[in-house]
Design a protein around this motif. Sequence first.
Motif, PDB file in Angstrom:
ATOM      1  N   MET A  55      41.437  37.607  22.252  1.00 15.42           N
ATOM      2  CA  MET A  55      42.061  36.317  23.018  1.00 15.42           C
ATOM      3  C   MET A  55      41.688  36.462  24.608  1.00 15.42           C
ATOM      4  SD  MET A  55      45.770  34.483  22.980  1.00 15.42           S
ATOM      5  CE  MET A  55      46.476  35.341  24.047  1.00 15.42           C
ATOM      6  N   THR A  56      41.488  35.479  25.148  1.00 12.69           N
ATOM      7  CA  THR A  56      41.237  35.761  26.839  1.00 12.69           C
ATOM      8  C   THR A  56      42.783  35.780  27.430  1.00 12.69           C
ATOM      9  OG1 THR A  56      39.366  34.587  26.599  1.00 12.69           O
ATOM     10  CG2 THR A  56      40.238  34.737  29.085  1.00 12.69           C
ATOM     11  N   ARG A  57      42.931  36.696  27.978  1.00  9.60           N
ATOM     12  CA  ARG A  57      44.125  36.954  28.978  1.00  9.60           C
ATOM     13  C   ARG A  57      44.355  35.834  30.101  1.00  9.60           C
ATOM     14  NH1 ARG A  57      44.546  40.451  33.045  1.00  9.60           N
ATOM     15  NH2 ARG A  57      46.584  40.911  32.948  1.00  9.60           N
ATOM     16  N   PRO A  58      45.676  35.530  30.083  1.00 12.61           N
ATOM     17  CA  PRO A  58      45.872  34.706  31.193  1.00 12.61           C
ATOM     18  C   PRO A  58      45.558  35.532  32.590  1.00 12.61           C
ATOM     19  CG  PRO A  58      47.994  34.814  30.098  1.00 12.61           C
ATOM     20  CD  PRO A  58      46.656  35.788  29.651  1.00 12.61           C
ATOM     21  N   PHE A  59      45.068  34.593  33.650  1.00 15.26           N
ATOM     22  CA  PHE A  59      44.845  35.613  34.651  1.00 15.26           C
ATOM     23  C   PHE A  59      45.024  34.575  36.063  1.00 15.26           C
ATOM     24  CE2 PHE A  59      40.649  34.043  33.636  1.00 15.26           C
ATOM     25  CZ  PHE A  59      40.199  33.675  34.858  1.00 15.26           C
ATOM     26  N   VAL A  60      45.201  35.433  37.477  1.00 12.57           N
ATOM     27  CA  VAL A  60      45.219  34.312  38.524  1.00 12.57           C
ATOM     28  C   VAL A  60      44.034  35.009  39.247  1.00 12.57           C
ATOM     29  CG1 VAL A  60      45.989  34.071  40.779  1.00 12.57           C
ATOM     30  CG2 VAL A  60      47.548  33.878  38.644  1.00 12.57           C
ATOM     31  N   PHE A  61      42.692  34.306  39.624  1.00 11.92           N
ATOM     32  CA  PHE A  61      41.716  34.950  40.597  1.00 11.92           C
ATOM     33  C   PHE A  61      42.135  34.281  42.290  1.00 11.92           C
ATOM     34  CE2 PHE A  61      37.576  34.180  42.612  1.00 11.92           C
ATOM     35  CZ  PHE A  61      37.252  35.613  42.808  1.00 11.92           C
ATOM     36  N   PRO A  62      42.412  35.237  42.937  1.00 10.29           N
ATOM     37  CA  PRO A  62      42.814  34.564  44.322  1.00 10.29           C
ATOM     38  C   PRO A  62      41.960  34.189  45.131  1.00 10.29           C
ATOM     39  CG  PRO A  62      42.988  37.029  44.375  1.00 10.29           C
ATOM     40  CD  PRO A  62      42.483  36.752  42.876  1.00 10.29           C
ATOM     41  N   GLY A  63      40.444  34.138  44.860  1.00 11.95           N
ATOM     42  CA  GLY A  63      39.351  33.815  45.487  1.00 11.95           C
ATOM     43  C   GLY A  63      38.958  34.838  46.719  1.00 11.95           C
ATOM     44  N   LEU A  64      37.916  35.235  47.046  1.00 11.03           N
ATOM     45  CA  LEU A  64      37.517  35.977  48.035  1.00 11.03           C
ATOM     46  C   LEU A  64      37.290  35.372  49.513  1.00 11.03           C
ATOM     47  CD1 LEU A  64      34.708  38.054  46.051  1.00 11.03           C
ATOM     48  CD2 LEU A  64      37.129  38.472  46.169  1.00 11.03           C
ATOM     49  N   THR A  65      37.802  35.794  50.272  1.00 16.39           N
ATOM     50  CA  THR A  65      38.019  35.156  51.916  1.00 16.39           C
ATOM     51  C   THR A  65      36.922  35.787  52.636  1.00 16.39           C
ATOM     52  OG1 THR A  65      39.788  36.356  52.476  1.00 16.39           O
ATOM     53  CG2 THR A  65      40.448  34.210  51.644  1.00 16.39           C
ATOM     54  N   THR A  66      36.322  36.940  52.259  1.00 13.86           N
ATOM     55  CA  THR A  66      35.489  37.644  53.507  1.00 13.86           C
ATOM     56  C   THR A  66      33.897  37.323  52.921  1.00 13.86           C
ATOM     57  OG1 THR A  66      37.184  39.479  53.569  1.00 13.86           O
ATOM     58  CG2 THR A  66      34.891  39.818  54.316  1.00 13.86           C
ATOM     59  N   ARG A  67      33.375  36.724  54.318  1.00 10.85           N
ATOM     60  CA  ARG A  67      31.900  36.646  53.918  1.00 10.85           C
ATOM     61  C   ARG A  67      30.961  37.684  54.059  1.00 10.85           C
ATOM     62  NH1 ARG A  67      27.667  33.076  55.776  1.00 10.85           N
ATOM     63  NH2 ARG A  67      26.201  33.862  57.249  1.00 10.85           N
ATOM     64  N   VAL A  68      30.231  38.116  53.078  1.00  5.74           N
ATOM     65  CA  VAL A  68      29.647  39.204  52.852  1.00  5.74           C
ATOM     66  C   VAL A  68      28.099  39.027  53.005  1.00  5.74           C
ATOM     67  CG1 VAL A  68      29.082  40.982  51.278  1.00  5.74           C
ATOM     68  CG2 VAL A  68      31.258  40.200  51.274  1.00  5.74           C
ATOM     69  N   VAL A  69      27.389  40.020  53.913  1.00  9.81           N
ATOM     70  CA  VAL A  69      25.994  39.967  54.206  1.00  9.81           C
ATOM     71  C   VAL A  69      25.663  41.238  53.580  1.00  9.81           C
ATOM     72  CG1 VAL A  69      24.245  39.935  55.949  1.00  9.81           C
ATOM     73  CG2 VAL A  69      26.095  38.565  56.256  1.00  9.81           C
ATOM     74  N   PHE A  70      24.558  41.270  52.828  1.00 12.19           N
ATOM     75  CA  PHE A  70      24.101  42.711  52.186  1.00 12.19           C
ATOM     76  C   PHE A  70      22.540  42.835  52.123  1.00 12.19           C
ATOM     77  CE2 PHE A  70      22.880  45.668  48.964  1.00 12.19           C
ATOM     78  CZ  PHE A  70      23.876  46.349  49.062  1.00 12.19           C
ATOM     79  N   GLY A  71      22.297  44.023  52.615  1.00 14.32           N
ATOM     80  CA  GLY A  71      20.524  44.105  52.355  1.00 14.32           C
ATOM     81  C   GLY A  71      20.076  45.442  53.443  1.00 14.32           C
ATOM     82  N   HIS A  72      18.820  45.425  53.450  1.00 12.46           N
ATOM     83  CA  HIS A  72      18.291  46.482  54.536  1.00 12.46           C
ATOM     84  C   HIS A  72      18.229  45.927  55.679  1.00 12.46           C
ATOM     85  CE1 HIS A  72      17.322  49.613  51.456  1.00 12.46           C
ATOM     86  NE2 HIS A  72      17.319  48.666  50.610  1.00 12.46           N
ATOM     87  N   GLY A  73      18.500  46.625  56.809  1.00 15.42           N
ATOM     88  CA  GLY A  73      18.238  46.036  58.275  1.00 15.42           C
ATOM     89  C   GLY A  73      19.079  44.772  58.620  1.00 15.42           C
ATOM     90  N   THR A  74      20.180  44.659  58.135  1.00 14.37           N
ATOM     91  CA  THR A  74      21.083  43.381  58.273  1.00 14.37           C
ATOM     92  C   THR A  74      21.727  43.633  59.707  1.00 14.37           C
ATOM     93  OG1 THR A  74      22.733  44.461  56.857  1.00 14.37           O
ATOM     94  CG2 THR A  74      21.472  42.679  55.787  1.00 14.37           C
ATOM     95  N   LEU A  75      21.848  44.981  60.401  1.00 11.90           N
ATOM     96  CA  LEU A  75      22.226  45.128  61.665  1.00 11.90           C
ATOM     97  C   LEU A  75      21.774  44.099  62.555  1.00 11.90           C
ATOM     98  CD1 LEU A  75      24.512  47.038  62.789  1.00 11.90           C
ATOM     99  CD2 LEU A  75      22.377  48.244  63.614  1.00 11.90           C
ATOM    100  N   ALA A  76      20.663  43.444  62.306  1.00 13.65           N
ATOM    101  CA  ALA A  76      19.919  42.644  63.241  1.00 13.65           C
ATOM    102  C   ALA A  76      20.805  41.174  63.272  1.00 13.65           C
ATOM    103  CB  ALA A  76      18.595  42.569  62.847  1.00 13.65           C
TER     104      ALA A  76
END
Length: 352
Positions: free
Chosen positions: A1-22
């Motif tokens: 059975m699927t457990r009840p849960f709360v997902f609070p949402g992610l508030t931080t913007r994330v940029v991921f990759g090689h050379g993203t410092l630019a």
Amino acid sequence: MTRPFVFPGLTTRVVFGHGTLAQVPDEVARLGHSRALVLSTPHQEAEAQALADRLGDRAAGVFARAAMHTPVEVTEDAVAAFRAAGAECVVSLGGGSTTGLGKAIAVRTGADQVVIPTTYAGSEMTDILGETTGGEKTTRRDPAIRPEVVVYDVDLTLSLPVGLTVTSALNAIAHAMEALYAPDRNPVIEAMIRDALPAFRDAVPVLVAQPQDGEARARALYAAWCCSTALGYVSMALHHKLAHVLGGSFGLPHAETHAVLLPHTTAYNEPAVGDLLKPIAETFGGTAGAGLWQFARSVGAPLRLADLGLKETDLDRAAETATRNPYANPRPVSRDGIRQLLQQAYDGQCPD
Ligand code: NAD
């Protein structure tokens, strides 16, 4: 059975990759800011200066005095520098120490944060700030602490020394381990952890042999993001409490302490959590605790608290401090049980 849960949402913007410092100048502009104070440790000052050059008119200067466990005296100087420079936000380039300084400035001034993590410690996605004053470490959680933007640039991790690569990865896995049995866990975090564990298992041995392997670095940094998110959105228990006591009250080094403790805290809680630690056992083999110990040994991680500068005569006091105030943990925390756990970690034995 699927457990009840709360997902609070992610508030931080994330940029991921090689050379993203630019992309950092655009991220600062996107937040609506025209002056950013760049933060680093003394060790990474040259990289911080290069980033300030890249920010051009948007740079309000460099403050390169971030230190382990966020000493309040350093923060006070940094806040003064932030105000004197007319800065509107901080850009934190480095590991958990630098991220911690950025958070400490943000919580005092309301500044936005752009964080560029260069280790796997995982402070960047969290609302947690640990600070030290007069040798005492205190930790608090506050939404104002959580960074607005995280820019993961895989290229910046190519220079991470092999020793810190290994211990920092185990530090990240510790967040995943405790999130798996957290009462407030949710399926999004669980899915991220199931992605992260094999990524670290496969990437770390490659990095020990070839620290400059870009693909393995990318897998490890991706896994670090997953584990940081776990740390930032669900509760931690015994493992983090013990690491906090050994780091805060005994001055042990952060990543190494997490690395040594992890198999032992895992083994302590494993009998009390049913099959919740199965993703770890399946990834590393054997029981979760022993599997992590074997993995740590295979990648050359430190295995003994004795090697990190702790004295055997400190173990009683550490067990006492760690059990003084009650906190939630899947298995009851007794002074004797923790004393025994610490002895095993001190000796570096494989947990049963
Ligand atoms: P660190 O930030 O202290 O970095 C260790 C050293 O490695 C520093 O000299 C740093 O400049 C250098 N370094 C970092 N990245 C490098 C790279 N890519 N190449 C070369 N050198 C590099 O260590 P850490 O383990 O990342 O962070 C530990 C601190 O973070 C502790 O104070 C801990 O309490 C805190 N932390 C906080 C949280 C949270 O959520 N609040 C989470 C994790 C860690």
